[in-house]
Design a protein around this motif. Structure first.
Motif, short mmCIF file in Angstrom:
data_model
loop_
_atom_site.label_atom_id
_atom_site.label_comp_id
_atom_site.label_asym_id
_atom_site.label_seq_id
_atom_site.Cartn_x
_atom_site.Cartn_y
_atom_site.Cartn_z
N GLU A 101 0.80 -1.03 0.03
CA GLU A 101 -0.16 -0.01 -0.12
C GLU A 101 0.57 1.44 -0.01
N ASN A 102 1.92 1.31 0.82
CA ASN A 102 2.66 2.58 0.77
C ASN A 102 4.20 2.20 0.04
N ALA A 103 4.17 1.40 -0.89
CA ALA A 103 5.41 1.22 -1.44
C ALA A 103 6.05 2.40 -2.16
N ILE A 104 5.48 3.04 -2.82
CA ILE A 104 6.02 4.06 -3.61
C ILE A 104 6.44 5.33 -2.78
N ARG A 120 11.82 -4.58 0.13
CA ARG A 120 11.61 -6.20 0.38
C ARG A 120 10.49 -6.74 -0.70
N THR A 121 10.88 -7.73 -1.03
CA THR A 121 9.66 -8.32 -1.91
C THR A 121 9.22 -9.79 -1.36
N LYS A 122 7.98 -9.77 -1.34
CA LYS A 122 7.34 -11.12 -0.68
C LYS A 122 6.55 -11.92 -1.82
N ARG A 123 6.73 -13.36 -1.85
CA ARG A 123 6.18 -14.20 -2.69
C ARG A 123 4.65 -14.24 -2.65
N LEU A 124 3.91 -14.10 -3.44
CA LEU A 124 2.43 -14.09 -3.27
C LEU A 124 2.04 -15.38 -3.96
N LEU A 125 1.53 -16.28 -2.97
CA LEU A 125 1.08 -17.74 -3.21
C LEU A 125 -0.55 -17.77 -3.07
N ARG A 126 -1.03 -17.14 -2.26
CA ARG A 126 -2.50 -16.97 -1.82
C ARG A 126 -2.81 -15.68 -1.18
N ASN A 199 14.07 -2.58 4.58
CA ASN A 199 13.69 -3.87 5.24
C ASN A 199 12.19 -3.90 5.39
N LEU A 200 11.34 -3.18 4.68
CA LEU A 200 9.91 -3.29 4.75
C LEU A 200 9.28 -3.65 3.45
N ARG A 201 8.36 -4.46 3.36
CA ARG A 201 7.78 -5.09 2.13
C ARG A 201 7.27 -4.11 1.24
#
Length: 710
Positions: A101-104, A120-126, A199-201
């Motif tokens: 939501e606040n990435a940019i 930081r990147t998180k894998r989106l599986l579900r 360090n934040l997603r």
């Protein structure tokens, strides 16, 4: 130019036939709390359906929409994005991924004087992966070496200043379909000593659950990906031969790729010559000083590649794979059994008259495999039968060999038996040998959408569709109970071998001439009070109701207390939960009225003893309809199940052979007025029977055995 304009961010989104993902992607951009955005959306030769869909979404005035009439690839789209962008910053976003939501805002606020910054990147599986952490970590920014930041070879989740991109002439090479990020990374690697990392997603990288019909670039075959990677590496290694930073980065990418993928690439012997040549020419370009830091087996393989010695490379690689397999085998008993299976049992002669049977993952002696087995022993056919159970002490009729699932004996018999009979998917690690014959009986007529007809599968393994596809390639025969199922199975399973349109053997018992006598014997064995009618409640499971992937639960919504108060003088209730459901039902206080028969072997026996079926979306009603007895549908969550979780193949509300009821009171009322229900639904029931049950006549088992085993 004011400050606001100077800080505009251009988000570049290449798009090609991703209509199932693009709306989520765009919504994640619209939801940014940083609003000074320019969205450069490049439609890269999508088909008409996808083009119409994406163009219907162009409602935000910040979108710049570009259309390529034919496909040119991701690299071309990103280059177009750079040329079109007017923002001070550029950010690349894949059309199946999402922004936090606040990435940019986070990235812009902390880029400072640096040319680029990554999050930081998180894998989106579900969907649950989108839930924020319970406790957000305190913001921390680290300065990392650029080679380390880009060691995965991806430029995603990186905010870059456009003046840096233009100054360094950052572009993506368009000669390949995949591995194109690497060419765009080189200017960042050689012109930045360090990069800030949050360090934040900030980015969600989707792992598509259907790599068969719509794979992402990273879900293509190992061979396809390797061809692209090696072409990119060799071209750039020559171009940057004199730049130590760039060459070091490229060589490390190559070595990492080799270590991770060499065994899967050379597994296919048909491609050995091609890839030996490709890797050999790549190793020629690598800095030989890096060899000394490699493990001895990698060093040996690379030296043989460099010298072009195929025979020595093959021997070295075989030793590598054997050593790896043996090391893995020492991890535990399960791994050791699989090792013995692959290395020893699969080399034993195949026995032409051996048949392995399994039903519902070894939980039951039931379903069509049971009928086929009993036909074989009753007719004294010359076969040695092996049954797989979770309990090795399980007793069944006949002289079958009983083996415990995943025991050493299990692997031995699967390795040497010519015939496999199963009503579920087999484990992926079982190897179908040349000469094996696999009869897949399946376990129901589908109401709910299956596998490749489903958009997403949230509760199962994210690799569910891929695994199902690989498993179903081993099936030689697939049983079908009706024409409707045949069409669904072809679509949902992508099945293109022989469909046995004989009806389900498991339903033969429903046409038995002595079924009434058999029903009385079954009632007595269960302990059903004499003179009581039986209501069978057999609901299905819910995709979103699970403890963890593959482990499901169920909340009993039917009010048994009210049913006993209203119906207890005339009826008892038999409860039969779906085999996926993990909960043990608590029916304490319901003794003599409610019977938990979830673990009873053969549900067909429960059909025979019941006077009424209550279900929801379970396929049991297709089988039960063979008896032409009343069916009630307790569908308290119809809209959610139909519209959000699964979706139906048929018009359930208008074709179902009974009323759809929303409350326990409705169910009780329907049972009390059963004669009226039967009258109201008589024509619909007849139509339903003709469409879904008319292939059954009590002789399905005989037809199957004569086709497969004769």
């Amino acid at each position: 130019m004011n400050i606001k304009d100077e800080r505009k961010v251009s988000i570049v989104i290449p798009y090609h036939n991703n209509m199932e993902f693009i709306e989520d992607c765009l919504n994640s951009v619209y939801a940014q709390n940083y609003t000074n955005l320019e969205i450069v959306l490049i439609n890269d030769g999508s088909n008409r359906e996808n083009t119409d869909y994406i163009e219907s979404l162009l409602t935000d005035k910040r979108i710049k929409y570009l259309l390529n009439e034919s496909r040119h690839g991701v690299a071309n789209s990103r280059n177009l994005g750079i040329e079109t962008a007017t923002g001070q910053y550029i950010f690349f976003l894949d059309s199946d991924d999402l922004l936090a939501e606040n990435a940019i805002a986070l990235l812009v606020d902390h880029i400072a004087e640096y040319p680029a910054i990554a999050g930081r990147t998180k894998r989106l599986l579900r969907p649950s992966d989108l839930e924020p952490p319970v406790e957000l970590p305190e913001l921390n920014i680290k300065l990392k070496n650029s080679k380390s930041v880009f060691k995965t070879g991806s430029i995603l989740n990186v905010l870059m200043k456009k003046d840096f991109i233009l100054k360094q002439n950052l572009k993506f090479d368009t000669d390949t379909e995949g591995s194109t990020d690497i060419s765009g990374l080189i200017p960042l690697v050689i012109n930045t000593e360090g990069m800030p990392i949050l360090n934040l997603r900030t980015y969600y990288k989707r792992v598509r659950n259907d790599p068969i019909t719509n794979p992402s670039l990273v879900q293509r075959t190992p061979a396809e990906k390797a061809r692209d990677f090696l072409q990119v590496y060799k071209k750039l290694a020559v171009e940057y031969q004199q730049d130590e930073n760039a060459k070091s980065f490229l060589d490390r990418l190559f070595l990492n790729y080799y270590r991770r993928h060499v065994t899967s690439i050379f597994k296919d012997l048909e491609n050995f010559q091609e890839f030996f040549g490709l890797f050999s020419s790549a190793v020629e370009l690598m800095d030989r000083r890096l060899l000394s830091a490699q493990a001895i087996h990698i060093r040996s393989e690379l030296k043989h590649l460099k010298k072009g010695n195929q025979e020595k490379f093959r021997k070295s690689l075989n030793w590598h794979m054997e050593a790896r397999d043996f090391k893995n085998a020492l991890r535990g008993r399960t791994a050791l059994k699989k090792y013995i299976y692959r290395k020893v049992f699969l080399k034993r002669p195949m026995r032409d008259n051996y048949i392995v049977f399994e039903s519902f993952l070894g939980k039951n002696y039931s379903d069509s495999p049971r009928n086929i087995y009993e036909y074989i022993i009753e007719n004294s056919l010359d076969y040695k039968c092996i049954w797989v159970f979770n309990d090795k002490n399980r007793k069944i009729p006949g002289n079958a060999k009983v083996v415990k699932r995943f025991s050493l004996a299990y692997y031995y018999y699967f390795a040497v038996s010519k015939y496999w009979v199963n009503n579920m998917r087999q484990p992926l690690h079982l190897v179908k040998r040349e000469g094996n014959v696999f009869l897949e009986t399946w376990h129901g007529t589908p109401l709910k959408k299956l596998v490749f007809d489903m958009k997403d599968v949230y509760s199962a393994n994210p690799r569910y569709k891929r695994d199902f596809y690989l498993q179903s390639r081993a099936w030689d025969y697939l049983l079908s109970p009706n024409r409707y199922s045949s069409e669904v199975f072809k679509s949902a399973f992508k099945f293109d071998k022989e469909m046995l349109e004989f009806g389900y053997p498991r339903n033969d018992i429903l046409y038995s001439p002595n079924r009434e006598q058999l029903a009385e014997e079954i009632k007595e064995s269960i302990g059903i009070p004499k003179g009581k009618k039986v209501v069978l409640y057999a609901p299905t499971w819910r995709d979103d109701d699970f403890y963890e992937p593959g482990k499901y639960k169920f909340d009993l919504k039917l009010d048994l207390q009210k049913m006993r108060e209203k119906l207890g003088d005339e009826y008892v209730v038999a409860l039969r939960m779906h085999y996926f459901i993990a909960d043990d039902l608590n029916i304490e206080g319901m003794e003599g009225f409610a019977f938990n028969l979830s673990k009873y072997d053969d549900i067909a026996h429960l059909y025979l003893i019941s006077d009424i079926l209550i279900t929801d979306y379970s396929s049991v009603f297709f089988d039960y309809a063979n008896l032409k007895r009343p069916i009630l549908f307790y569908t308290y969550d119809l809209e959610k199940y139909r519209d959000q979780l699964r979706g139906f193949y048929i018009d359930f509300e208008n074709e179902g052979p009974g009323p759809l009821l929303r409350t326990s009171e409705d169910v009780i009322d329907a049972i009390e007025n059963l004669e009226q229900i039967k009258q109201d639904y008589s024509q619909r029931y007849e139509d339903f029977y003709e469409k879904f049950c008319s292939w059954h006549d009590g002789k399905s088992t005989e037809r199957v055995v004569k086709r497969v085993f004769s």
